[in-house]
Design a protein around this motif. Structure first.
Motif, mmCIF file in Angstrom:
data_model
loop_
_atom_site.group_PDB
_atom_site.id
_atom_site.type_symbol
_atom_site.label_atom_id
_atom_site.label_comp_id
_atom_site.label_asym_id
_atom_site.label_seq_id
_atom_site.Cartn_x
_atom_site.Cartn_y
_atom_site.Cartn_z
ATOM 1 N N ALA A 49 0.833 -1.196 0.000
ATOM 2 C CA ALA A 49 0.000 0.000 0.000
ATOM 3 C C ALA A 49 0.868 1.247 0.000
ATOM 4 C CB ALA A 49 -0.904 0.004 1.233
ATOM 5 N N HIS A 50 0.432 2.224 -0.743
ATOM 6 C CA HIS A 50 1.057 3.549 -0.737
ATOM 7 C C HIS A 50 -0.060 4.566 -0.896
ATOM 8 C CE1 HIS A 50 3.924 6.765 -1.252
ATOM 9 N NE2 HIS A 50 3.259 7.149 -2.328
ATOM 10 N N ASN A 51 -0.305 5.317 0.161
ATOM 11 C CA ASN A 51 -1.380 6.311 0.174
ATOM 12 C C ASN A 51 -2.720 5.679 -0.217
ATOM 13 O OD1 ASN A 51 0.433 8.254 0.975
ATOM 14 N ND2 ASN A 51 0.729 9.089 -1.068
ATOM 15 N N GLU A 52 -3.086 4.629 0.501
ATOM 16 C CA GLU A 52 -4.330 3.905 0.248
ATOM 17 C C GLU A 52 -5.364 4.166 1.338
ATOM 18 O OE1 GLU A 52 -5.040 2.105 -2.424
ATOM 19 O OE2 GLU A 52 -3.064 2.369 -3.319
ATOM 20 N N GLU A 53 -5.331 5.327 1.901
ATOM 21 C CA GLU A 53 -6.207 5.677 3.011
ATOM 22 C C GLU A 53 -7.678 5.382 2.718
ATOM 23 O OE1 GLU A 53 -6.885 9.727 5.533
ATOM 24 O OE2 GLU A 53 -6.271 9.947 3.459
ATOM 25 N N SER A 54 -8.118 5.632 1.515
ATOM 26 C CA SER A 54 -9.537 5.462 1.188
ATOM 27 C C SER A 54 -9.931 4.002 0.974
ATOM 28 C CB SER A 54 -9.890 6.276 -0.058
ATOM 29 O OG SER A 54 -9.139 5.802 -1.174
ATOM 30 N N ARG A 55 -8.959 3.116 0.748
ATOM 31 C CA ARG A 55 -9.305 1.731 0.415
ATOM 32 C C ARG A 55 -8.709 0.686 1.337
ATOM 33 N NH1 ARG A 55 -8.221 3.827 -5.124
ATOM 34 N NH2 ARG A 55 -6.066 3.377 -4.646
ATOM 35 N N ILE A 56 -7.778 1.049 2.210
ATOM 36 C CA ILE A 56 -7.052 0.036 2.972
ATOM 37 C C ILE A 56 -7.953 -0.688 3.969
ATOM 38 C CG2 ILE A 56 -6.177 1.548 4.799
ATOM 39 C CD1 ILE A 56 -4.239 -1.280 3.050
ATOM 40 N N LYS A 59 -9.915 -3.268 2.157
ATOM 41 C CA LYS A 59 -9.070 -4.390 1.770
ATOM 42 C C LYS A 59 -8.804 -5.305 2.960
ATOM 43 C CE LYS A 59 -6.418 -7.070 -0.502
ATOM 44 N NZ LYS A 59 -7.043 -8.120 -1.271
ATOM 45 N N SER A 79 3.340 -0.917 3.961
ATOM 46 C CA SER A 79 3.077 0.469 3.593
ATOM 47 C C SER A 79 4.379 1.127 3.170
ATOM 48 C CB SER A 79 2.459 1.213 4.772
ATOM 49 O OG SER A 79 2.255 2.561 4.427
ATOM 50 N N SER A 82 3.760 5.871 3.250
ATOM 51 C CA SER A 82 2.539 6.608 2.933
ATOM 52 C C SER A 82 2.532 7.951 3.651
ATOM 53 C CB SER A 82 1.315 5.788 3.336
ATOM 54 O OG SER A 82 1.245 4.604 2.602
ATOM 55 N N THR A 86 -2.819 6.067 6.014
ATOM 56 C CA THR A 86 -2.790 4.626 5.797
ATOM 57 C C THR A 86 -2.164 3.880 6.966
ATOM 58 O OG1 THR A 86 -2.645 4.945 3.398
ATOM 59 C CG2 THR A 86 -1.965 2.804 4.240
#
Length: 92
Positions: A49-56, A59, A79, A82, A86
């Protein structure tokens, strides 16, 4: 040149005709599947993950829904520095 032509013809025939025939002649292998969840192997799911705040979070929850014994399931979130939230979400 004629040798190259026949080698190419043989390659095509081998790929589409002879190889499938050879596979059908080989004995079938049966995979042994564990009968109970206690015999299942431990597995690790790696999520990068890299800057997946909206989807982590989605997931992680989706991965937890896998029909597999919880004690045999390891989830690793990697990560990559990020700059959003995240890492904080994953730690929760």
């Amino acid at each position: 040149m004629e040798l190259i032509f026949w080698l190419m013809i043989f390659g095509v025939l081998y790929s589409y005709a002879f190889y499938p025939l050879v596979l059908n002649l080989l004995p079938k292998r049966h995979q042994a599947t564990p009968s109970t969840p206690d015999e299942w192997p431990s597995i690790s799911v790696i999520v990068t993950a890299h800057n997946e705040e909206s989807r982590i979070l989605q997931k992680i929850n989706n991965t937890l829904l896998i029909d597999y014994p919880r004690e045999k399931l390891e989830i690793i979130i990697a990560s990559d520095c990020s700059t959003d939230q995240t890492d904080i979400i994953v730690e929760q």
